[in-house]
Design an enzyme around this catalytic site. Structure first.
Site, PDB file in Angstrom:
ATOM      1  N   ASP A 129     -24.845  17.458   4.400  1.00 24.12           N
ATOM      2  CA  ASP A 129     -24.931  17.436   5.980  1.00 24.12           C
ATOM      3  C   ASP A 129     -25.772  16.169   6.402  1.00 24.12           C
ATOM      4  OD1 ASP A 129     -24.941  19.722   8.467  1.00 24.12           O
ATOM      5  OD2 ASP A 129     -23.387  19.086   7.166  1.00 24.12           O
ATOM      6  N   TYR A 211     -29.385  21.586  -6.482  1.00 26.73           N
ATOM      7  CA  TYR A 211     -30.101  21.080  -5.204  1.00 26.73           C
ATOM      8  C   TYR A 211     -31.612  21.223  -5.493  1.00 26.73           C
ATOM      9  CZ  TYR A 211     -25.651  20.525  -2.761  1.00 26.73           C
ATOM     10  OH  TYR A 211     -24.454  20.403  -1.979  1.00 26.73           O
TER      11      TYR A 211
END
Lengths: 467, 467
Positions: A129, A211
């Protein structure tokens, strides 16, 4: 009357000039360096463009017709790193051109490594994002090749007599990493590439994604956060810990988290209790839902501030008793990095010097960030020495601490999954059907944007969006 | 004709609007927060403006005449902190309005604490350059006061019957810190203030100034740098370690350095040898020449890279044998902080809550910088794990390492002091005269910009410019 108008015009023009130079100044100061590679004039000897002169090569890609059909193609994986802070996300968007993918495709077209996106057989491992960075974003794609002999993932051109080219089987492959890094913006880098078999997909063949979310200790109880994080591990329905994306065909929310830890960034100083220590929330999963990691982090931060008990995670994962997500903000974007995308059996080919260039540039950029952090820390220290006291407000959250904290389970909720499905069924984007065994099947409606929506066969690596 | 002009006006206004929002966007992304103070609507109860309504007070300063002569004035010292990265320096400049001082005077005028700069009796302790920050910039100035009784630095208004006001001697002083911080930009903060005797000057009464320069170890020999730094201590002629400013009347270059050290930023990890450790070059002196600290740092960095021996410092300070400065670049600006300006006997008055607000804002801003630094560090670590090797290029210097290093003493030199003096004498800006005892005296010429140039009585706290 004209005089007054003319005067007004002069004032406006002067104002415009001033703003333009301010804008230029502020865009210059925001510049991010990830490359210290040599001058663009340094030519690349093994570039297969033997038929064109250097001058021609520097012309705009559109001017010169290039015969792609005369060249072999090969299916490759490219591993990318980028700093997401200046971009509107990885994936191409309709309303902006400021995406990592847009820059990537410009580079691929400019270097003539592909003819166009549509025929390039492109897959990406994940979508990050706005504001989110990546150290190991992987894409698979067909690129122009110099290899006229058969090989892994290679497609030979038709109507070309390869026997005459066979002598050049000793030709090395195009230096994809170098070619692309010369034309990419500084904060997007190709790290290496790997030959892959035709049909290999960055999206579907990814074994796991990792992540990292970086955060300072502040007044957080990181031990509690580490214990709480473990509760995310396993296979769970994460609908209360993501942003549901029903309109894009995401209809089931079970995902598998292989590991979720909270650890100090500098393990050698693990005994420290300094509020300025940095920690990493590291999470490895098969695949992720939209904003999943940031929602998980938001809840961990509430637990670390002792505003929620660690048990809130179990409750949020209990979708039977808590079918609707409470309203809460996800954690901010800039600390998040798609750190690793794991694929089995790939031979990542590095190009000499490129790794060193990226390292050098990262070190210079790190220097700027860390020096500024230390300037600020010096001032913080000075104020603390004079008696200023920290509040216990979480430093990742802008603004002041809320006076009255409202527990998650007492908050208003977002729409349920059912309600969202109904919404799209009404609009024809989804259709309900009675499936086998009497169960309900939901699939693409007549007005759907996507061709591939079905809730019957969830595959964990088939995310339409990730965090 | 009017129609065309009106159309043009509309176009310009639309363009302006667009640029303003772009500018707002880019300044928001670069926005530096040093304040998390409450809403601007919160009124300040002890503001002496009893005669005007709140509405009137919010009007633009120019619209409403304010009777300064009815109020007492007091001479105060204000201590400021600012992040210099977004400004063109501290001091007001002709060609730009983007300076810390410009913002400061806007705030002083807006809050009606002064009537105008010219009559405010303003002195500043030092001038910091573009990109340079300060934690203890001190200024002295006359501000409006509520104190109708005699006191330290207070001047009572003429033609006002103070006996009627004497009852309000219990009135507390205006909350200068709070009033100014409400209207200053986020990255400029007043930390505290002190009442001072009339005649006290931030410029002339400063006992010492301390700068800090932050830098990462990288491949530098910091032990060698620490040893070398000591050579700066004492009273020396620093003409080869500054940018000479003869045109502005700086004609003698002897300065006293009280201490010059290189130490780890985190002393608790002093045994570490990690290249990512941060160090601080801290230097305390009576007063400094223009760019002096950055020149001193540049030479230390050359020593740390083993491109020069520590002895080069002694040679550069030996102006008899080396009367002209070799050409070299000064160190970059962003790591430099004017950390402390020391004054004897001042009682710094803090206002409750303000210190906490500044601290909280600094912590949030530090969080952004340090998180980004850690994201970068994670990538650096990943590359190193895959075998990428650092070059030994100094990370503070952009670009690649120079192939052939040219020793300082073999380089071309800058103009000598004599030559510069001659230049200005020719133009009438300086004049030579035979002084007492047959020595030469140089002073202001007919065409000089400044009134106070003389080389005969050097005072170490009378710098026209500092780094």
């Amino acid at each position: 009357m004209s005089d007054v108008l003319i005067q007004r015009i002069k004032e406006l023009e002067a104002e415009l000039e001033k703003l333009r130079s301010q804008l230029k100044e502020s865009s210059e100061t925001g510049d991010v360096e990830m490359s210290s590679s040599p001058s663009l004039n340094e030519d690349c000897k093994s570039d297969g463009n033997t038929g064109s002169s250097k001058k021609e090569r520097k012309k705009s890609g559109k001017d010169r017709p290039f015969d792609f059909s005369a060249h072999p193609r090969r299916h490759v994986a490219l591993r990318l790193a980028y700093l997401g802070w200046a971009y509107q996300g990885f994936a191409v968007q309709e309303n902006t051109d400021n995406t990592v993918e847009a820059r990537l495709f410009e580079a691929l077209l400019k270097t003539r490594l592909i003819q166009d996106r549509q025929t390039s057989n492109y897959h990406r491992c994940g979508r990050t994002d706005k504001g989110v960075s990546a150290f190991s974003q992987v894409i698979t794609i067909d690129l122009r090749s110099t290899q006229f002999c058969a090989g892994l993932g290679i497609t030979l051109p038709e109507n070309v007599d390869v026997s005459t080219k066979a002598a050049s089987s000793a030709t090395s492959e195009l230096p994809y990493v170098k070619m692309l890094n010369r034309v990419l913006p500084q904060d997007i880098r190709v790290l290496d590439w790997a030959p892959v078999v035709e049909g290999f997909s960055a999206r579907f063949d990814c074994q796991s994604r990792t992540y990292r979310y970086y955060f300072p200790r502040g007044s957080l109880d990181v031990v509690l956060m580490a214990e709480a994080a473990k509760r995310y591990e396993g296979t769970h329905d994460f609908r209360n810990l993501c942003k549901m994306d029903v309109g894009n065909g995401v209809l089931q929310f079970e995902r598998t988290i292989l590991s979720a830890t909270v650890k100090p960034a500098q393990p050698q100083h693990a005994s420290s209790t300094d509020q300025y220590d940095l920690f990493i929330f590291e999470i490895k999963g098969l695949a992720f839902l939209y904003h999943q990691v940031r929602c998980m982090m938001a809840v961990l931060l509430l637990i670390g501030q002792k505003l929620e008990a660690a048990d809130i995670i179990n409750q949020l994962l209990d979708v039977e008793n808590n079918p609707r997500k409470p309203q809460y903000s996800m954690a901010v974007d800039y600390p998040l990095v798609l750190y690793n995308c794991h694929f089995e059996g790939l031979s990542w080919t590095q190009e000499s010097e490129e790794g060193g260039f990226v390292l050098a540039a990262l070190q210079q950029h790190w220097t700027q960030s860390t020096v500024k952090a230390h300037v600020l820390q010096g001032m913080i220290q000075g104020l603390e020495d004079r008696g200023a006291v920290s509040s216990n407000h979480c430093w990742l959250v802008e603004g002041s601490r809320q006076r009255n904290y409202r527990p998650l389970l007492e908050r208003p909720c977002c729409e349920s999954l059912e309600s969202r499905i109904n919404h799209f069924v009404k609009r024809g984007r989804l259709e309900r059907e009675e499936g086998e065994n009497g169960g309900e099947m939901i699939h693409r409606g007549k007005r759907s944007k996507h061709s591939n929506i079905s809730s019957e066969t969830p595959k964990q690596n088939m995310d339409s969006k990730e965090d």
